[in-house]
Design an enzyme around this catalytic site. Sequence first.
Site, PDB file in Angstrom:
ATOM      1  N   ALA A 141      -1.599   1.108   6.743  1.00 44.64           N
ATOM      2  CA  ALA A 141      -1.818   0.086   7.770  1.00 44.64           C
ATOM      3  C   ALA A 141      -2.738  -0.991   7.223  1.00 44.64           C
ATOM      4  O   ALA A 141      -3.482  -0.765   6.258  1.00 44.64           O
ATOM      5  CB  ALA A 141      -2.429   0.708   9.026  1.00 44.64           C
ATOM      6  N   ASP A 142      -2.675  -2.147   7.854  1.00 49.45           N
ATOM      7  CA  ASP A 142      -3.623  -3.212   7.534  1.00 49.45           C
ATOM      8  C   ASP A 142      -3.964  -3.943   8.826  1.00 49.45           C
ATOM      9  O   ASP A 142      -3.075  -4.215   9.648  1.00 49.45           O
ATOM     10  CB  ASP A 142      -3.041  -4.181   6.512  1.00 49.45           C
ATOM     11  N   THR A 143      -5.244  -4.229   9.010  1.00 46.04           N
ATOM     12  CA  THR A 143      -5.729  -4.880  10.235  1.00 46.04           C
ATOM     13  C   THR A 143      -6.470  -6.159   9.879  1.00 46.04           C
ATOM     14  O   THR A 143      -7.278  -6.168   8.944  1.00 46.04           O
ATOM     15  CB  THR A 143      -6.685  -3.949  11.011  1.00 46.04           C
ATOM     16  N   LYS A 171       0.837  -1.206   0.000  1.00 44.87           N
ATOM     17  CA  LYS A 171       0.000   0.000   0.000  1.00 44.87           C
ATOM     18  C   LYS A 171       0.869   1.251   0.000  1.00 44.87           C
ATOM     19  O   LYS A 171       0.599   2.220  -0.721  1.00 44.87           O
ATOM     20  CB  LYS A 171      -0.908   0.015   1.230  1.00 44.87           C
ATOM     21  N   ALA A 176      -0.612  -3.979  11.230  1.00 43.00           N
ATOM     22  CA  ALA A 176       0.731  -3.597  10.818  1.00 43.00           C
ATOM     23  C   ALA A 176       0.685  -2.140  10.397  1.00 43.00           C
ATOM     24  O   ALA A 176      -0.133  -1.761   9.552  1.00 43.00           O
ATOM     25  CB  ALA A 176       1.222  -4.469   9.669  1.00 43.00           C
TER      26      ALA A 176
END
Length: 215
Positions: free
Chosen positions: A83-85, A64, A129
């Site tokens: 970010a990634d959740t 991203k 992250a």
Amino acid sequence: MHDFSHCQIVLGSSSPQRKLLLESLFPEANVRIVPPDNPDELEFTGSKNLFAIMRQLSQIARTKSENVTSQLLDPTATYVLTADTVIFVPDDFDTYLVLGKPPEEDRDGVVRAWFLDHYLGKTHHAMTAICLRVPGGTVHEAFVKTAVSMEVASEEMVDWYLSTGEPAGKAGGYAIQGLGSIFVSSIQGSLSNVVGLPLRETRELFERVVQNGDS
């Protein structure tokens, strides 16, 4: 505490929750939204242990970041935050099952099964992250994990929740900042992490970068 009023930050996300969270840390005028122009993301098929999940999360957040940075006219003039959740639940001995956004087709059936099989009366985890690319091009990252426990609830309560439409587009099929909170009995760790951007750890990441002079 450092003064970040001069920092220009690009948030690489279309999530309104991440935008609100970031703007609670930094002046709204300093935050610009540039979502990735490629909606496709890596999947977690085969990511069964904690290390594999973290590695995949990191790759998604970094991809991203690269995509968003490529859209900027002058990437050296700004910080890029992505970010990634994900939500993951125990699957077998020392392995996990990652629950992403529920599919549009049979969304209610999928989320209903998640609640009955993995959530109610049990504990699951949310992990984010965070990827911070500084004006000099260096990438810094952090991982934050939160344990979420849910009460036992009736199938009728789950069906009511599905009828609200809130699970649509939500990682794990529920919104802890919304009506999904009625199922939660306790949280160990960061609440904002479950929403999509851990506030304290994001602020600390910026603090650390500035303190080290890597900007």
